[in-house]
Design a protein around this motif. Sequence first.
Motif, PDB file in Angstrom:
ATOM      1  N   ARG A 294      -3.044   2.822  -2.252  1.00 42.84           N
ATOM      2  CA  ARG A 294      -2.313   2.643  -3.530  1.00 42.84           C
ATOM      3  C   ARG A 294      -3.246   2.153  -4.627  1.00 42.84           C
ATOM      4  O   ARG A 294      -3.195   2.618  -5.773  1.00 42.84           O
ATOM      5  CB  ARG A 294      -1.166   1.649  -3.330  1.00 42.84           C
ATOM      6  CG  ARG A 294       0.037   2.213  -2.590  1.00 42.84           C
ATOM      7  CD  ARG A 294       1.269   1.325  -2.758  1.00 42.84           C
ATOM      8  NE  ARG A 294       1.063  -0.022  -2.217  1.00 42.84           N
ATOM      9  CZ  ARG A 294       1.302  -0.353  -0.948  1.00 42.84           C
ATOM     10  NH1 ARG A 294       1.777   0.564  -0.109  1.00 42.84           N
ATOM     11  NH2 ARG A 294       1.112  -1.589  -0.528  1.00 42.84           N
ATOM     12  N   LYS A 295      -4.119   1.218  -4.287  1.00 44.80           N
ATOM     13  CA  LYS A 295      -5.062   0.694  -5.282  1.00 44.80           C
ATOM     14  C   LYS A 295      -6.042   1.783  -5.724  1.00 44.80           C
ATOM     15  O   LYS A 295      -6.420   1.864  -6.894  1.00 44.80           O
ATOM     16  CB  LYS A 295      -5.810  -0.523  -4.728  1.00 44.80           C
ATOM     17  CG  LYS A 295      -4.946  -1.774  -4.636  1.00 44.80           C
ATOM     18  CD  LYS A 295      -5.737  -2.953  -4.105  1.00 44.80           C
ATOM     19  CE  LYS A 295      -4.875  -4.211  -4.045  1.00 44.80           C
ATOM     20  NZ  LYS A 295      -4.538  -4.721  -5.391  1.00 44.80           N
ATOM     21  N   HIS A 297      -5.454   4.971  -5.837  1.00 48.49           N
ATOM     22  CA  HIS A 297      -4.746   5.950  -6.659  1.00 48.49           C
ATOM     23  C   HIS A 297      -4.518   5.457  -8.084  1.00 48.49           C
ATOM     24  O   HIS A 297      -4.342   6.273  -9.000  1.00 48.49           O
ATOM     25  CB  HIS A 297      -3.402   6.286  -6.025  1.00 48.49           C
ATOM     26  CG  HIS A 297      -3.500   7.324  -4.946  1.00 48.49           C
ATOM     27  ND1 HIS A 297      -3.813   8.638  -5.205  1.00 48.49           N
ATOM     28  CD2 HIS A 297      -3.335   7.230  -3.596  1.00 48.49           C
ATOM     29  CE1 HIS A 297      -3.834   9.318  -4.073  1.00 48.49           C
ATOM     30  NE2 HIS A 297      -3.555   8.490  -3.074  1.00 48.49           N
ATOM     31  N   ARG A 298      -4.521   4.151  -8.261  1.00 42.87           N
ATOM     32  CA  ARG A 298      -4.287   3.610  -9.602  1.00 42.87           C
ATOM     33  C   ARG A 298      -5.482   3.775 -10.525  1.00 42.87           C
ATOM     34  O   ARG A 298      -5.388   3.550 -11.728  1.00 42.87           O
ATOM     35  CB  ARG A 298      -3.917   2.126  -9.518  1.00 42.87           C
ATOM     36  CG  ARG A 298      -2.567   1.880  -8.883  1.00 42.87           C
ATOM     37  CD  ARG A 298      -2.221   0.415  -8.900  1.00 42.87           C
ATOM     38  NE  ARG A 298      -1.068   0.130  -8.061  1.00 42.87           N
ATOM     39  CZ  ARG A 298      -0.979  -0.905  -7.252  1.00 42.87           C
ATOM     40  NH1 ARG A 298      -1.980  -1.764  -7.158  1.00 42.87           N
ATOM     41  NH2 ARG A 298       0.100  -1.088  -6.523  1.00 42.87           N
TER      42      ARG A 298
END
Length: 299
Positions: A294-295, A297-298
């Motif tokens: 998730r990190k 992808h940010r």
Amino acid sequence: MVGAIVARKRKVGLVLGGGGARGLAHLGALGVLAEHEIEPKLVVGSSIGALLGAIYATTGDSQTAITKVYDYFHCECYTKIKFDFLKQTEESGLNDGLLDGLSRYLRKKFFYNVVLANQLSFVDMDDYLENISWLIDDIDILDTKIPLAIICTDVHSGSEVVLTEGSLRQAVAASSAIPGIFPPIRNGDQLLVDGGWVDQLPVSACRNLGAKLVVAVNVARELEQDYSTDTGLDILRRTNAITRTILNQMQAKEADVLIEPEVGEISWAGFGCVKECVEQGREATEKILPALLRKLHRS
């Protein structure tokens, strides 16, 4: 493939912390990251993390690093380190019988009163460097496939030393030189020992070198609850452990993603537990993988 694509967009730094044999969990973490094609663009290691990080950064291949470490534990030079003796002097004696307790006591007396009082280190320089040479290629740090930084402690100045160029073997030998166990390494005017004494989890160093997202593998042991306060040496060891634990906790908070393998029950000298450590490293990395992706992808 997603992991690899995103990791290239945002400079991911991988921090491999110190912790003796518990650091073998780094190999498991490296394996899982490779399987998901998450490739760090910078590796920063301290103590055992410097050694394993150097092996990995030299080839850029986690499986090659794992194989090399497994092979090392069957080489002749490894036996010269005498880790079994060191492990037996440090293990808890809560379940010892009379003879076991006496044996451990005598080993400790020998170690503290004979070895450390009369020698620079438990392992002599020739044997130590032979082991380092078996594991580490004779190249400059600048020539590793993945950029690498190695953390050391300068005994003279009391400061942290971050090595990013020069002899890879010398740098790893310095960062892995546990005081009293392995000999210190001279580097010009500096006298270098284990990097863990100033920076066991060098997250700040990694960020200062340009990492935008720092993934740290923390293998430090939590503060023990079973301890002795019978002697002055016991008190000294306990207070030292408190200081190192608090420092490690502060450093861990600075990481963007923290991997914490459950290896706290393993002795720092328990290198016979390699399979267990690797598996714990894998499990801990798989656990945080969704958060890491998730990190990434940010970015």
